[in-house]
Design a protein around this motif. Structure first.
Motif, PDB file in Angstrom:
ATOM      1  N   MET A  42     -47.249  15.630  -2.173  1.00 55.34           N
ATOM      2  CA  MET A  42     -45.798  15.810  -2.160  1.00 55.34           C
ATOM      3  C   MET A  42     -45.127  15.073  -0.993  1.00 55.34           C
ATOM      4  N   LEU A  43     -45.926  14.522  -0.082  1.00 52.20           N
ATOM      5  CA  LEU A  43     -45.384  13.878   1.116  1.00 52.20           C
ATOM      6  C   LEU A  43     -45.514  12.361   1.023  1.00 52.20           C
ATOM      7  N   ARG A  44     -44.879  11.693   1.970  1.00 56.81           N
ATOM      8  CA  ARG A  44     -45.081  10.245   2.079  1.00 56.81           C
ATOM      9  C   ARG A  44     -46.494   9.981   2.562  1.00 56.81           C
ATOM     10  N   SER A  45     -47.012   8.831   2.230  1.00 54.45           N
ATOM     11  CA  SER A  45     -48.420   8.528   2.513  1.00 54.45           C
ATOM     12  C   SER A  45     -48.731   8.526   4.012  1.00 54.45           C
ATOM     13  N   LYS A  46     -47.763   8.238   4.854  1.00 56.61           N
ATOM     14  CA  LYS A  46     -48.039   8.216   6.292  1.00 56.61           C
ATOM     15  C   LYS A  46     -48.297   9.620   6.852  1.00 56.61           C
ATOM     16  N   ASN A  47     -47.889  10.662   6.137  1.00 56.39           N
ATOM     17  CA  ASN A  47     -48.086  12.033   6.603  1.00 56.39           C
ATOM     18  C   ASN A  47     -49.262  12.743   5.938  1.00 56.39           C
ATOM     19  N   THR A  48     -50.015  12.032   5.114  1.00 51.33           N
ATOM     20  CA  THR A  48     -51.117  12.645   4.368  1.00 51.33           C
ATOM     21  C   THR A  48     -52.186  13.206   5.295  1.00 51.33           C
ATOM     22  N   LEU A  49     -52.653  12.393   6.225  1.00 51.23           N
ATOM     23  CA  LEU A  49     -53.706  12.846   7.131  1.00 51.23           C
ATOM     24  C   LEU A  49     -53.240  14.020   7.989  1.00 51.23           C
ATOM     25  N   SER A  50     -51.986  14.013   8.373  1.00 51.00           N
ATOM     26  CA  SER A  50     -51.443  15.091   9.193  1.00 51.00           C
ATOM     27  C   SER A  50     -51.491  16.428   8.454  1.00 51.00           C
ATOM     28  N   ILE A  51     -51.040  16.460   7.202  1.00 49.72           N
ATOM     29  CA  ILE A  51     -50.988  17.730   6.483  1.00 49.72           C
ATOM     30  C   ILE A  51     -52.392  18.218   6.133  1.00 49.72           C
ATOM     31  N   ILE A  52     -53.296  17.294   5.793  1.00 50.51           N
ATOM     32  CA  ILE A  52     -54.672  17.702   5.497  1.00 50.51           C
ATOM     33  C   ILE A  52     -55.327  18.265   6.750  1.00 50.51           C
ATOM     34  N   SER A  53     -55.079  17.636   7.884  1.00 47.15           N
ATOM     35  CA  SER A  53     -55.628  18.148   9.153  1.00 47.15           C
ATOM     36  C   SER A  53     -55.050  19.516   9.491  1.00 47.15           C
ATOM     37  N   GLN A  54     -53.761  19.702   9.264  1.00 48.74           N
ATOM     38  CA  GLN A  54     -53.142  20.997   9.545  1.00 48.74           C
ATOM     39  C   GLN A  54     -53.775  22.098   8.705  1.00 48.74           C
ATOM     40  N   ILE A  55     -54.042  21.820   7.445  1.00 48.26           N
ATOM     41  CA  ILE A  55     -54.632  22.826   6.566  1.00 48.26           C
ATOM     42  C   ILE A  55     -56.039  23.180   7.027  1.00 48.26           C
ATOM     43  N   PHE A  56     -56.861  22.187   7.288  1.00 42.64           N
ATOM     44  CA  PHE A  56     -58.245  22.478   7.640  1.00 42.64           C
ATOM     45  C   PHE A  56     -58.384  23.075   9.040  1.00 42.64           C
ATOM     46  N   VAL A  57     -57.621  22.586  10.008  1.00 42.83           N
ATOM     47  CA  VAL A  57     -57.661  23.177  11.350  1.00 42.83           C
ATOM     48  C   VAL A  57     -57.088  24.593  11.318  1.00 42.83           C
ATOM     49  N   GLY A  58     -56.026  24.784  10.563  1.00 40.67           N
ATOM     50  CA  GLY A  58     -55.458  26.124  10.416  1.00 40.67           C
ATOM     51  C   GLY A  58     -56.439  27.086   9.780  1.00 40.67           C
ATOM     52  N   ASN A  59     -57.200  26.604   8.813  1.00 40.03           N
ATOM     53  CA  ASN A  59     -58.209  27.439   8.166  1.00 40.03           C
ATOM     54  C   ASN A  59     -59.276  27.882   9.169  1.00 40.03           C
ATOM     55  N   VAL A  60     -59.697  26.973  10.019  1.00 41.52           N
ATOM     56  CA  VAL A  60     -60.698  27.308  11.030  1.00 41.52           C
ATOM     57  C   VAL A  60     -60.143  28.304  12.042  1.00 41.52           C
ATOM     58  N   VAL A  61     -58.952  28.032  12.561  1.00 44.39           N
ATOM     59  CA  VAL A  61     -58.355  28.913  13.571  1.00 44.39           C
ATOM     60  C   VAL A  61     -58.112  30.306  13.003  1.00 44.39           C
ATOM     61  N   LEU A  62     -57.567  30.379  11.808  1.00 47.84           N
ATOM     62  CA  LEU A  62     -57.286  31.684  11.208  1.00 47.84           C
ATOM     63  C   LEU A  62     -58.571  32.436  10.855  1.00 47.84           C
ATOM     64  N   SER A  63     -59.619  31.727  10.472  1.00 48.59           N
ATOM     65  CA  SER A  63     -60.902  32.389  10.198  1.00 48.59           C
ATOM     66  C   SER A  63     -61.483  33.013  11.461  1.00 48.59           C
ATOM     67  N   VAL A  64     -61.399  32.291  12.558  1.00 52.14           N
ATOM     68  CA  VAL A  64     -61.893  32.830  13.830  1.00 52.14           C
ATOM     69  C   VAL A  64     -61.050  34.022  14.262  1.00 52.14           C
ATOM     70  N   MET A  65     -59.744  33.934  14.095  1.00 51.26           N
ATOM     71  CA  MET A  65     -58.880  35.064  14.454  1.00 51.26           C
ATOM     72  C   MET A  65     -59.208  36.289  13.599  1.00 51.26           C
ATOM     73  N   TRP A  66     -59.479  36.077  12.317  1.00 50.58           N
ATOM     74  CA  TRP A  66     -59.831  37.191  11.430  1.00 50.58           C
ATOM     75  C   TRP A  66     -61.158  37.802  11.856  1.00 50.58           C
TER      76      TRP A  66
END
Length: 135
Positions: A42-66
């Motif tokens: 849904m984003l411009r191609s220049k922001n693809t890596l940013s959003i994918i990184s946010q999802i995966f890093v967020g998944n790791v951080v939230l898993s550790v917090m849980w």
């Protein structure tokens, strides 16, 4: 509505229920890369890596917090009926082979893992709401 309390003395882990919850946990885990690729599309191609990184890093951080405090604060013994106690911090004293007080037919650790999948994916749904809106 309060969950039904389980009689821990007469608790039997059901292999069918355990298998279904384990498969469902894997399905919810698969929602993370699906969400990352959906939002990247849904984003411009220049922001693809940013959003994918946010999802995966967020998944790791939230898993550790849980793992550290989230499960205990959500499903621990009630403190004034508002929040759970710290009796299962770091998943200590969480049985891996017996059912817990909130899961009648599945191991308590599997219940915690299943709930963790939703606890990690839900906040990550908001990443698409502010993508390409901040400068």
């Amino acid at each position: 509505m309060h969950p039904q309390k389980v009689d821990l003395d007469h608790c039997n882990v059901n292999s069918g229920d355990t298998t279904w919850i384990l498969v469902s946990t894997v399905f919810v885990l698969g929602m993370s890369p699906a969400l990352a690729f959906f939002e990247a599309g849904m984003l411009r191609s220049k922001n693809t890596l940013s959003i994918i990184s946010q999802i995966f890093v967020g998944n790791v951080v939230l898993s550790v917090m849980w793992l550290v405090v989230g499960y205990s604060l959500s499903f621990g013994t009630s403190f004034l009926g508002i929040i759970g106690g710290l009796d299962h911090i770091f998943w200590l004293d969480l049985p891996y082979d017996k059912c817990g007080r909130l899961a009648a037919n599945i191991p308590a650790a599997l219940f915690a893992l299943f709930q963790m999948m939703f606890a990690t994916i839900t906040p990550l749904l908001m990443t698409g709401a502010y993508a390409e809106r901040l400068r």
